[in-house]
Scaffold this motif. Structure first.
Motif: not given
Length: 205
Positions: A76-90
């Motif tokens: 879950l932590q890795r998923q949320r980090l990935g989602q936050d990383f994606f958000r910052r890119m977008i």
């Protein structure tokens, strides 16, 4: 006009090579991002207190699932980090603006996956699988209540009530405004349209 196909026309050759390597294996950058994120949480109390806004995959505050086991917490932590990383890119690619309304307040913006996180693991972090939308249009897009046709015009499902249709149309451009970099991949948009049309009989907004 048809959907522009350039996507990365203003990107240098080196940029293309770096992004090609990243897209082939996005997880390579997550350990680096994890370190930066951990440092940020230690040094930024506001971030620790409020978390990162604008993740459409966030669990609602009023839902309390059973506490996950250790392995589940790590996933879950890795998923949320990935989602936050994606958000910052977008948000960076779209210059911090909603592609439909031009809203600039990051608290009202989400990084919308075109093909959902759980549907395509390979493209979860692909910036061409994302659109910057305000929270209202993000929710509608995520639930396939709106989509975009081949000319990037918003299409609203026929079963959306009139008041909601007006809210979705108010302040929205006739066409989605594309970013200079990482424009949405037409293949992903077509997948979203197919899912949309499988649920609704529609006409242009």
């Amino acid at each position: 006009d048809s959907l522009p196909r350039k996507g990365m026309s203003n990107v240098s050759r080196l940029d293309r090579e770096v992004w090609a390597e990243f897209l082939a294996d996005p997880d390579t950058l997550l350990p680096i991002y994890e370190e930066q994120h951990a440092w940020l949480l230690q040094h930024d109390r506001a971030t620790t207190r409020h978390g990162m806004p604008g993740l459409s995959e966030d669990v609602a505050d009023d839902i309390h699932p059973p506490a996950p086991q250790a392995t589940e917490r790590l996933v879950l932590q890795r998923q949320r980090l990935g989602q936050d990383f994606f958000r910052r890119m977008i948000l960076a690619a779209w210059n911090g603006r909603c592609g439909l309304t031009g809203i600039e307040d990051p608290r009202l913006l989400n990084a919308s996956h075109i093909v959902a996180w759980h549907e395509d693991a390979q493209n979860r972090l692909n910036p061409r699988n994302g659109i910057c939308l305000n929270t209202l249009h993000d929710r509608a897009f995520d639930r396939h209540l709106i989509t975009f046709d081949e000319n990037l015009r918003m299409v609203i499902a026929d079963d959306v009530p009139e008041q909601a249709r007006r809210a979705l149309s108010c302040g929205a451009e006739k066409r989605l405004r594309l970013p200079e970099r990482f424009a949405p991949d037409p293949t992903f948009l077509e997948q979203h349209r197919q899912r949309f049309f499988s649920h609704h009989q529609t006409g242009p907004a």
